[in-house]
Design an enzyme around this catalytic site. Structure first.
Site, PDB file in Angstrom:
ATOM      1  N   SER A  19       7.040   7.559   3.250  1.00  0.00           N
ATOM      2  CA  SER A  19       7.412   8.095   4.544  1.00  0.00           C
ATOM      3  C   SER A  19       8.798   7.668   5.028  1.00  0.00           C
ATOM      4  CB  SER A  19       6.364   7.669   5.574  1.00  0.00           C
ATOM      5  OG  SER A  19       6.357   6.249   5.716  1.00  0.00           O
ATOM      6  N   SER A  65       5.549   3.678   0.916  1.00  0.00           N
ATOM      7  CA  SER A  65       6.539   4.337   1.771  1.00  0.00           C
ATOM      8  C   SER A  65       7.942   3.743   1.750  1.00  0.00           C
ATOM      9  CB  SER A  65       6.043   4.368   3.221  1.00  0.00           C
ATOM     10  OG  SER A  65       5.039   5.332   3.353  1.00  0.00           O
ATOM     11  N   LYS A  92      14.105   2.320  10.569  1.00  0.00           N
ATOM     12  CA  LYS A  92      13.087   3.382  10.559  1.00  0.00           C
ATOM     13  C   LYS A  92      12.529   3.579  11.965  1.00  0.00           C
ATOM     14  CE  LYS A  92       8.848   4.730   8.058  1.00  0.00           C
ATOM     15  NZ  LYS A  92       7.891   4.351   7.009  1.00  0.00           N
TER      16      LYS A  92
END
Length: 485
Positions: free
Chosen positions: A154, A178, A79
C-alpha cells in the site's frame, strides 16, 4: 551530481561541512518534484513550498549550533496514514479527506527532534488496504520506471517518491508487505522492522497485530541511520518493545564470512517468474562467494500464510475501522433522518470498495458460528508459521527469498480480480504473521523493471539483515540508477 541524487549520508556530510545550505538541498528536491511529480503523482499533500521556507529557517539556525542534529535539513516524505500535527492526514480515504490531526506520531516527533524537513504526505491504498495504490480514493500513483504500471502498495506513494528522487527517504507502513513489495516494484530499499521495534503511536491502525512502520531509502547506510532514530520503546505504545536499540550503522562495512543464509523451498515454487528466480539465486550465489553459506530449508506452513492473513487482517480492520462513524471527526453524510442512517450513509459514502470488502470479510470471520471455523483456525496457523521461522533460525542466521512473484503489473490489470492482487504479497505476508524483520533490496531488472530480493532476520536482529544487505549492495549497487522521467 545534482543534490537530489544524493543519499542522506552524503547530504548530511555536505551540510555539516557547510559546503551546501539546507535551503539548497531542499530547493534541489523541490525542483525535481516540480519536474516529475505531475507524471507519477506520489503526494496526496505536496509540502515542498513549506519545506523551502523551513529550510531557510534552518540556514539561519546553523551558525548558532555547536552540534548539528542528525537529519538537519534532510528531506523525508511521509506516508499519509502517519499522523502529522497540523498537516492533513487522509489515509487516502474520503472519510478522512479533511482530517488534520492535533498530534504527531512518535516517529514524526523523533524525526523532528533531529530537524528533518517533511516534503509531503504520500499516496497509499485506502487505509493501507491494497497492493497497487489503485485503491486510493484520490488518484493512482504511477511507477517511475514505467508510468503505465503500478508502484505497488500500500505504500506506493512513498516508494515512488524515493525511486523518482523526490526525497532521499520516506516512511511507510507494512501490514502484509506494504513496504517491501512497493520497494521491489520501484527499485529501492524497503525495511519492515521487527513488530514492536518502532512505535505505532500515531499510525492509523489497519491490523494492529501486524502493522509496523518502516523505511524506504536508496542505500542500506541510510536505512541504518533512520532505523537508529525511529526505533525504541514508547510509553504511548504498549506493543513497542523495551529492547535496547543497537547502533545499526555498526553493522555496515563488515564481511559476511560464515553467515548461514537459508533458502526456503516453499518460496521458489510454481507461480514465481523464472527470470526473477534466476536473479535472486544469482544474488544468493554472489553472497556465497563472499563467504556466506547457503542452506536449503523448508517452512511448510508458510504456504498457508495468505489464507490465514486474509482472515486475521480483515478481522482486526473491521474492529479498528468501527471508529469512523461521522460523529467526532472526518466525513459525515449530509442527508439522513436519524442517527443510525447517519452512521450507515457516512460509512457507505466514505469508504471505498476494497475497504468495505475487508470490513465485511472481517465481520463475517468474527461472527458467532464462524469465529471458531475461521478466525481461531487462522490464529492457529499463524502460530505454526511463527514456529516454522523459529525452527529455521535454529540452523540459519538469515533467510533469503524473492520479494514478489513478478515485476510491477499494469495499472488496471488486477483491479477486478482481488485474489490475483492478494497473491502479489505471497512472499511477504508470512514475515508479518511471524513478527520478524524483513527487507527488500534491488537485485536486478527484468525487461527494464526492478526486481527485489527479500532478506528476513531473527526477531530484533535487523543488524544482520543490514550487514548482509550492505555487503550485497557493495557488489551490486543500484542506488544511483534513476528512472528516465
Amino acid at each position: 551530481m545534482e543534490l537530489w541524487k544524493r543519499s542522506i549520508k552524503e547530504l548530511k556530510e555536505l551540510i555539516e561541512k557547510k559546503e551546501v545550505k539546507p535551503s539548497e538541498v531542499i530547493e534541489s528536491f523541490a525542483q525535481r518534484t516540480k519536474d516529475v511529480e505531475v507524471k507519477i503523482k506520489s503526494y496526496v499533500t505536496d509540502l515542498t513550498e513549506q519545506a523551502v521556507e523551513r529550510a531557510k529557517q534552518l540556514d539561519e539556525k546553523i551558525s548558532d549550533l555547536s552540534e548539528i542534529p542528525e537529519l538537519f535539513g534532510i528531506p523525508i516524505a511521509i506516508k499519509d496514514n502517519i499522523s502529522t500535527e497540523g498537516i492533513r492526514t487522509t489515509c487516502s480515504s474520503k472519510i478522512l479527506e479533511n482530517y488534520v490531526p492535533p498530534f504527531d506520531a512518535t516517529v514524526i516527533k523523533r524525526l523532528k527532534d533531529k530537524e528533518y524537513v517533511i516534503t509531503g504526505k504520500t499516496n497509499l491504498d485506502e487505509f493501507a488496504m491494497g497492493s497497487s495504490t489503485e485503491n486510493s480514493a484520490f488518484f493512482v500513483t504511477r511507477n517511475p520506471w514505467d508510468l503505465d504500471r503500478v508502484p505497488g502498495g500500500s505504500s506506493g506513494g512513498s516508494a515512488a517518491a524515493v525511486s523518482a528522487g523526490l526525497a532521499p527517504a520516506a516512511l511507510g507502513s507494512d501490514t502484509g508487505g506494504s513496504i517491501r513489495q512497493p520497494a521491489a516494484f520501484c527499485g529501492v530499499i524497503g525495511l519492515k522492522p521487527t513488530y514492536g521495534r518502532v512505535s505505532r503511536y500515531g499510525l492509523v491502525a489497519f491490523a494492529s497485530s501486524l502493522d509496523q512502520i518502516g523505511t524506504f531509502t536508496r542505500t542500506v547506510e541510510d536505512t541504518a541511520i533512520l532505523l537508529n532514530i525511529i526505533s525504541g520503546k514508547d510509553p504511548k505504545d504498549s506493543t513497542s518493545a523495551d529492547r535496547e536499540v543497537p547502533d545499526f550503522t555498526k553493522f555496515l562495512d563488515k564481511d559476511i564470512k560464515g553467515i548461514k543464509i537459508g533458502i526456503p523451498e516453499e518460496f521458489f515454487v510454481e507461480g514465481l517468474d523464472s527470470q526473477i528466480k534466476e536473479l535472486v539465486m544469482e544474488s544468493a550465489k554472489l553472497l556465497e562467494k563472499e563467504g556466506a553459506e547457503l542452506v536449503s530449508i523448508s517452512m511448510p506452513t508458510t504456504k498457508y500464510a495468505i489464507e490465514a492473513y486474509y482472515i486475521i487482517a480483515p478481522s482486526e480492520a473491521s474492529s479498528n475501522l468501527a471508529r469512523y462513524d461521522g460523529v467526532r471527526y472526518g466525513f459525515r453524510a449530509s442527508d439522513y433522518s436519524d442517527l443510525e442512517e447517519m452512521y450507515s450513509k457516512t460509512r457507505d459514502e466514505g469508504f471505498g470498495a476494497e475497504v468495505k470488502r475487508r470490513i465485511m470479510l472481517g465481520t463475517y470471520s468474527l461472527s458467532s458460528g464462524y469465529y471458531d471455523a475461521y478466525y481461531l483456525k487462522a490464529q492457529k496457523v499463524r502460530t505454526l508459521i511463527y514456529q516454522d521461522f523459529m525452527k529455521a533460525f535454529e540452523s540459519v542466521d538469515i533467510i533469503l527469498t524473492p520479494t514478489t512473484p513478478d515485476v510491477a503489473f499494469r495499472i488496471g490489470e488486477k483491479v477486478d480480480d482481488p485474489l490475483q492482487m492478494y497473491l502479489s504479497d505471497i512472499f511477504t505476508v508470512s514475515v508479518n504473521m511471524a513478527g520478524v524483520p524483513g527487507m527488500s533490496i534491488p537485485c536486478g531488472f527484468k525487461d527494464g523493471l526492478p526486481v527485489g530480493m527479500q532478506l528476513i532476520g531473527k526477531p530484533f536482529d535487523e543488524g544482520t539483515i543490514i550487514q548482509v544487505a550492505d555487503r550485497f549492495t557493495k557488489l551490486k549497487d543500484f542506488s544511483k540508477d534513476f528512472p528516465q522521467l
